[in-house]
Design an enzyme around this catalytic site. Structure first.
Site: not given
Ligand code: IMP
Length: 484
Positions: A70, A73, A97-98, A280
């Site tokens: 977040d 990017k 989520g961009h 991420q």
């Molecule tokens: P998962 O990717 O859904 O398995 O989540 C694992 C961890 O990564 C959690 O803490 C999510 O909140 C975090 N996470 C996954 N995708 C994002 C992103 O795009 N931005 C911020 N945190 C993310």
């Protein structure tokens, strides 16, 4: 004493095989752009020669998040997409989520590279990704509704798919962990990558082979349903329903499914500018991040390469995007977290609520120990600092330069997450600027205290700050040095 290694001999130089459509990027049955193929040297030699001749520089730029995701990017990618020929996403799925704001219009991307807004840019969904076809098609429909042309978008046949049971396993797994849950996005990302590693995953290319798809589904679904019913007391999935659903997706996705090897190699050979779009952030990396509070892919420079098939020798720049402070969603250690009124203020001003889940993000001071770790482990040589304007109202700003843990000073996040959780940040304080930066259009327009803060972030992290962002729109981006 040196260790003698058996001499296997070096392979003799081989002619590089050229695919039949060398010299052009051919997508969706039509030529997107044509440039005559260059002959002769490739790689470093060609780069050196083309620079000395004033010609194009072979350019692969990797862009990653340097914190816990977040970082903004999407905005920086959108800024760069117009000056590159191709944008490739290499990892993650619709957990990302961009957000990109163009002329007041907001676009939210989850799977599709944000470069799609640039009509001449080829967008590739690389094989390191896990694609939920349902989300992909919904995103595509939304883009079409906004009049965005998506003809230049392709998906690697090697990318894996999120199947309907993956989000269910994600949710049930989290429930089972109780207080130790990770705070996943419930999109089934972890279970999809688990299946990939276990070699029972479905690849996008499987959609083009219905007989194989059916046979494999019969085998895999038996395993899945057994776990669902026995371990979780959950109702089983119906094979026919999944097959029908995915065969329908196959019809719509079919024309976009490609072996991306010739597309990427062709682009490299033609000196095209390629941007690898990370999702991420480095601290959510499976290996380098705050395990187990991480995502299930490699949001690092290394992941950008394995997830796309681009060799490291082609990388010319690695950009790290950082927020002027820090946020994270989900659980896990966060040494500079602010829990009081100040944290609340930053969350509100920065609209720190998840794009995918809507969850309130945790907020904290800029952590230079994290930034330095990201810079060093990814080879970041150019930084973009976003959301500087969010700090406009703060009287004194803080930067963590390291931590104290059990009497020891640490200049980087330690692997022991329990120690990291209790580590005491060592802060440096700087005066705030207490002026709106929203109308600044050049770095030099920023108040002196703000310029000093931004420069200090780069100095502590160890990379040059080339872009500063002071608002959500394209015009709020101050470019000090070109990034590609
Ligand atoms: P998962 O990717 O859904 O398995 O989540 C694992 C961890 O990564 C959690 O803490 C999510 O909140 C975090 N996470 C996954 N995708 C994002 C992103 O795009 N931005 C911020 N945190 C993310």
């Amino acid at each position: 004493m040196t260790i003698a290694l058996p001499d296997r001999g070096l392979p003799s130089p081989k002619q590089v095989e050229r695919p039949p459509n060398a010299g052009r990027l051919e997508l969706v049955g039509r030529v997107v752009a044509v440039r005559p193929p260059r002959r002769g040297a490739t790689g470093y030699a060609a780069r050196a020669r083309s620079v000395s001749e004033g010609g194009p520089v072979i350019s692969v730029t990797i862009l990653i998040g340097g914190q816990w995701g977040d970082e903004g990017k999407g905005k920086v990618i959108d800024l760069l997409a117009g000056s590159v020929d191709m944008v490739v996403r290499s990892q993650g799925g619709d957990n990302a989520g961009h957000t990109v704001v163009v002329d007041g219009q907001t676009f939210k991307f989850r799977l599709i590279p944000s470069g799609i807004l640039s009509p001449t840019t080829t967008c590739v969904i690389g094989h390191g990704m896990v694609v939920n076809p349902k989300s992909f098609l919904a995103e595509l429909d939304e883009l079409h509704a906004h009049g965005v042309n998506t003809d230049n978008l392709v998906i690697s046949d090697r990318a894996h798919m999120v199947m309907p049971y993956h989000p269910v396993f994600d949710r049930l797994g989290e429930q089972q962990r109780g207080d130790d849950r990770l705070g996943t996005t419930h999109r089934g990302i972890g279970p999809a990558y688990e299946d990939k590693v276990r070699r029972v995953g479905f690849r996008v290319g499987d959609l083009t082979k219905p007989v194989f798809l059916e046979k494999k589904l019969r085998f895999v679904l038996r395993l899945k349903n057994e776990s669902l019913t026995r371990l979780y007391d959950h109702e089983p999935f119906d094979e026919r329903a999944i097959l029908d659903e995915y065969l329908e997706y196959a019809e719509r996705l079919g024309p976009r499914i490609r072996d991306i090897y010739p597309i990427i190699q062709g682009a490299l050979r033609e000196d095209r500018r390629i941007l690898c779009e990370g999702a991420q952030g480095a601290m959510l990396d499976l290996d380098l991040g705050t395990y187990p509070y991480v995502t299930s892919s490699a949001p690092t420079a290394g992941g950008a390469l394995t997830g796309s098939g681009i060799p490291p020798s082609k990388v010319t720049r690695t950009i790290g995007v950082f927020k002027a402070y820090t946020t994270r969603v989900g659980y896990g250690p966060f040494p500079t977290e602010l829990e009081g009124a100040l944290g609340e203020l930053i969350r509100e001003v920065g609209s720190e609520f998840g794009t995918v889940t809507g969850r309130a993000r945790r907020v904290g001071w800029f952590d230079a120990a994290v930034a330095r770790y990201s810079v060093n482990t990814n080879g970041i040589d150019s930084m973009a600092i976003t959301k500087v304007d969010v700090l406009d109202q703060i009287e004194t700003v803080r930067i963590a330069t390291g931590y104290l843990s059990k009497g020891e000073h640490w200049d980087h996040p330690m692997s022991n997450i329990s120690h990291l959780k209790h580590a005491e940040p060592v802060y440096e304080e700087m005066p705030g600027w207490l002026t709106s930066t929203r109308d600044c259009r050049r770095f030099e327009d920023l108040p002196a205290a703000c310029q000093a803060y931004v420069e200090r972030l780069g100095e502590l992290a160890g990379a040059s700050v080339d872009v500063v962002s002071v608002g959500p729109d394209r015009e709020h981006t101050l470019v000090r040095r070109s990034m590609v």
